[in-house]
Design an enzyme around this catalytic site. Structure first.
Site, short mmCIF file in Angstrom:
data_model
loop_
_atom_site.label_atom_id
_atom_site.label_comp_id
_atom_site.label_asym_id
_atom_site.label_seq_id
_atom_site.Cartn_x
_atom_site.Cartn_y
_atom_site.Cartn_z
N ASP A 38 4.68 -1.42 7.00
CA ASP A 38 3.79 -2.41 6.38
C ASP A 38 3.62 -3.59 7.35
O ASP A 38 4.42 -3.77 8.27
CB ASP A 38 4.37 -2.91 5.05
CG ASP A 38 3.31 -3.43 4.08
OD1 ASP A 38 2.68 -4.46 4.39
OD2 ASP A 38 3.10 -2.80 3.03
N ASP A 64 0.68 -2.06 11.71
CA ASP A 64 -0.71 -2.31 11.33
C ASP A 64 -1.44 -0.98 11.45
O ASP A 64 -1.63 -0.47 12.56
CB ASP A 64 -1.32 -3.36 12.27
CG ASP A 64 -2.78 -3.63 11.95
OD1 ASP A 64 -3.37 -2.90 11.12
OD2 ASP A 64 -3.35 -4.58 12.55
N VAL A 65 -1.86 -0.41 10.32
CA VAL A 65 -2.43 0.95 10.34
C VAL A 65 -3.76 1.03 11.08
O VAL A 65 -4.25 2.12 11.36
CB VAL A 65 -2.60 1.53 8.91
CG1 VAL A 65 -1.26 1.70 8.22
CG2 VAL A 65 -3.57 0.70 8.07
N TYR A 157 -15.70 -0.73 -0.64
CA TYR A 157 -14.43 -0.07 -1.01
C TYR A 157 -14.68 1.39 -1.40
O TYR A 157 -13.97 2.29 -0.95
CB TYR A 157 -13.81 -0.85 -2.17
CG TYR A 157 -12.46 -0.35 -2.63
CD1 TYR A 157 -11.30 -0.61 -1.91
CD2 TYR A 157 -12.34 0.36 -3.83
CE1 TYR A 157 -10.05 -0.18 -2.36
CE2 TYR A 157 -11.10 0.80 -4.29
CZ TYR A 157 -9.97 0.52 -3.55
OH TYR A 157 -8.74 0.96 -4.00
N LYS A 161 -13.15 4.91 0.15
CA LYS A 161 -12.36 5.85 -0.65
C LYS A 161 -13.06 7.20 -0.80
O LYS A 161 -12.42 8.25 -0.88
CB LYS A 161 -12.04 5.23 -2.02
CG LYS A 161 -11.14 3.99 -1.93
CD LYS A 161 -9.80 4.33 -1.27
CE LYS A 161 -8.84 3.16 -1.27
NZ LYS A 161 -7.55 3.48 -0.65
N1 LIG Z 1 -3.82 -0.76 -7.79
C1 LIG Z 1 -4.84 -0.01 -8.15
O1 LIG Z 1 -5.36 -0.14 -9.27
C2 LIG Z 1 -5.39 1.03 -7.20
C3 LIG Z 1 -6.35 1.92 -7.69
C4 LIG Z 1 -6.86 2.88 -6.84
C5 LIG Z 1 -6.41 2.97 -5.54
N2 LIG Z 1 -5.48 2.10 -5.07
C6 LIG Z 1 -5.05 2.24 -3.69
O2 LIG Z 1 -3.64 2.31 -3.62
C7 LIG Z 1 -3.20 1.84 -2.34
C8 LIG Z 1 -2.08 0.84 -2.52
O3 LIG Z 1 -2.59 -0.32 -3.15
P1 LIG Z 1 -1.76 -1.24 -4.16
O4 LIG Z 1 -2.53 -1.31 -5.40
O5 LIG Z 1 -0.36 -0.82 -4.19
O6 LIG Z 1 -1.94 -2.65 -3.42
P2 LIG Z 1 -0.90 -3.70 -2.78
O7 LIG Z 1 -1.72 -4.82 -2.31
O8 LIG Z 1 0.20 -3.96 -3.76
O9 LIG Z 1 -0.27 -2.90 -1.56
C9 LIG Z 1 -0.99 -2.62 -0.38
C10 LIG Z 1 -0.04 -2.73 0.80
O10 LIG Z 1 -0.77 -2.38 1.98
C11 LIG Z 1 -0.38 -3.28 3.00
N3 LIG Z 1 -1.39 -3.36 4.04
C12 LIG Z 1 -2.60 -3.97 3.99
N4 LIG Z 1 -3.21 -3.90 5.18
C13 LIG Z 1 -2.38 -3.23 6.01
C14 LIG Z 1 -2.45 -2.82 7.37
N5 LIG Z 1 -3.51 -3.13 8.15
N6 LIG Z 1 -1.42 -2.13 7.91
C15 LIG Z 1 -0.33 -1.83 7.14
N7 LIG Z 1 -0.20 -2.20 5.85
C16 LIG Z 1 -1.23 -2.88 5.29
C17 LIG Z 1 -0.16 -4.61 2.29
O11 LIG Z 1 0.62 -5.49 3.05
C18 LIG Z 1 0.49 -4.16 1.00
O12 LIG Z 1 1.90 -4.15 1.11
C19 LIG Z 1 -4.44 1.28 -1.63
O13 LIG Z 1 -4.94 2.24 -0.73
C20 LIG Z 1 -5.41 1.08 -2.79
O14 LIG Z 1 -6.75 1.12 -2.36
C21 LIG Z 1 -4.96 1.12 -5.88
#
Ligand SMILES: NC(=O)c1ccc[n+]([C@@H]2O[C@H](COP(=O)([O-])OP(=O)(O)OC[C@H]3O[C@@H](n4cnc5c(N)ncnc54)[C@H](O)[C@@H]3O)[C@@H](O)[C@H]2O)c1
Length: 266
Positions: A38, A64-65, A157, A161
């Site tokens: 992360d 950083d991905v 977004y 996706k």
């Molecule tokens: N929460 C929801 O309702 C939901 C719904 C559909 C999809 N998602 C997807 O689930 C995944 C996780 O999201 P979440 O809800 O847990 O959000 P979150 O914000 O809690 O976690 C996302 C994590 O990704 C990290 N991150 C961001 N940019 C980065 C980078 N460049 N390199 C490395 N790490 C990075 C952040 O620091 C964070 O820890 C995402 O891909 C999101 O699009 C979430």
């Protein structure tokens, strides 16, 4: 009793928060050694401490991905420590909302760099590590219900996706043709309570008077759109990811696992 992913090596990107944290903890509970990567180092270290506190194995690496060099470094570190990778959860992501007319090109590109380029780089640099062992591997790419249907306020977004969804199916076919034992699937969460909604919807914290608190926004969205009538939590997604990571899903590739309380059915 052996865990469901006992002895496997798993990499979870964005593992410091939300769904990624849930996946890291669930995989570790079931016997995997988890590499948590992360941008957020403090939170990544907290996840590792929590996993170790429950008797599991994990380590954290700054990542950083969007950076190909960072992926090369992460893959090299995993190879040096473990010699192979069994499970990749390409989870890191962000959400930027608003009208396409207001979105800047740099925000559109930043979101795409994390949500889609990051998944491409993860797949590219993990498959050689998975092929180091004849047992193959499991790649799980985090898409969204926003990868299945449009949203008026999330066009950029949704583009990322939707891209993850078909990229996943294409790589699944490439791996199947190679007979390398690597399965590639996408997961499509619905409304899951995590910090990502703070950036999508605004936090409602002091100083942000324009928005009600996150929980209130999610409850309202849930009441309107989710047939099961409740929002989801990271463990709901982690349980699906665990299944895709384990041998229980050995005949599943190129599939979409939708975990949304029925949101996309309505
Ligand atoms: N929460 C929801 O309702 C939901 C719904 C559909 C999809 N998602 C997807 O689930 C995944 C996780 O999201 P979440 O809800 O847990 O959000 P979150 O914000 O809690 O976690 C996302 C994590 O990704 C990290 N991150 C961001 N940019 C980065 C980078 N460049 N390199 C490395 N790490 C990075 C952040 O620091 C964070 O820890 C995402 O891909 C999101 O699009 C979430």
């Amino acid at each position: 009793m052996a865990g469901r992913v006992e002895g496997k090596v798993a990499l979870v990107t964005g593992g410091a928060s939300g769904i990624g944290r849930g996946c890291a903890e669930r995989l570790a509970q079931e016997g995997a050694t988890v590499v948590v990567t992360d941008l957020q180092d403090d939170k990544g270290a907290q996840v590792v401490a929590a996993i170790e506190g429950m008797g599991g194995k994990a380590w954290h690496m700054h990542h950083d991905v969007t950076s190909e060099q960072a992926w090369i470094d992460v893959a090299a570190a995993i190879k040096a420590k473990h010699g192979r990778l069994d499970i990749l959860v390409n989870n890191a992501g962000i959400g930027i909302s608003g009208s396409v007319l207001d979105m800047t090109l740099s925000d559109f590109q930043r979101q795409t760099a994390i949500n889609l380029d990051g998944v491409f780089l993860g797949v590219k640099h993990s498959i050689p590590l998975m092929r180091a062992e004849p047992s193959g591997g499991s790649i799980i790419n985090m898409s969204s219900v926003a990868g299945l249907k449009g949203s008026a306020i999330l066009a950029g977004y949704c583009a990322t996706k939707g891209g993850v969804r078909l990229f996943t199916k294409s790589v699944a076919m490439e791996c199947a043709n190679a007979k390398d034992g690597i399965r590639v699937n996408s997961v499509h969460p619905g409304i899951i309570e995590t910090p990502i909604w703070d950036t999508i919807m605004g936090t409602g914290e002091p100083g942000d008077n324009a928005r009600p608190p996150r929980a209130q926004v999610l409850d309202a969205m849930t009441a309107e759109g989710v047939p099961l009538g409740k929002k989801g939590y990271p463990e709901d997604i982690a349980n699906g990811v665990l299944w895709l990571a384990s041998e229980e899903s050995r005949y599943v590739t190129g599939a979409e696992l939708v975990i949304d309380g029925g949101l996309t059915v309505k």
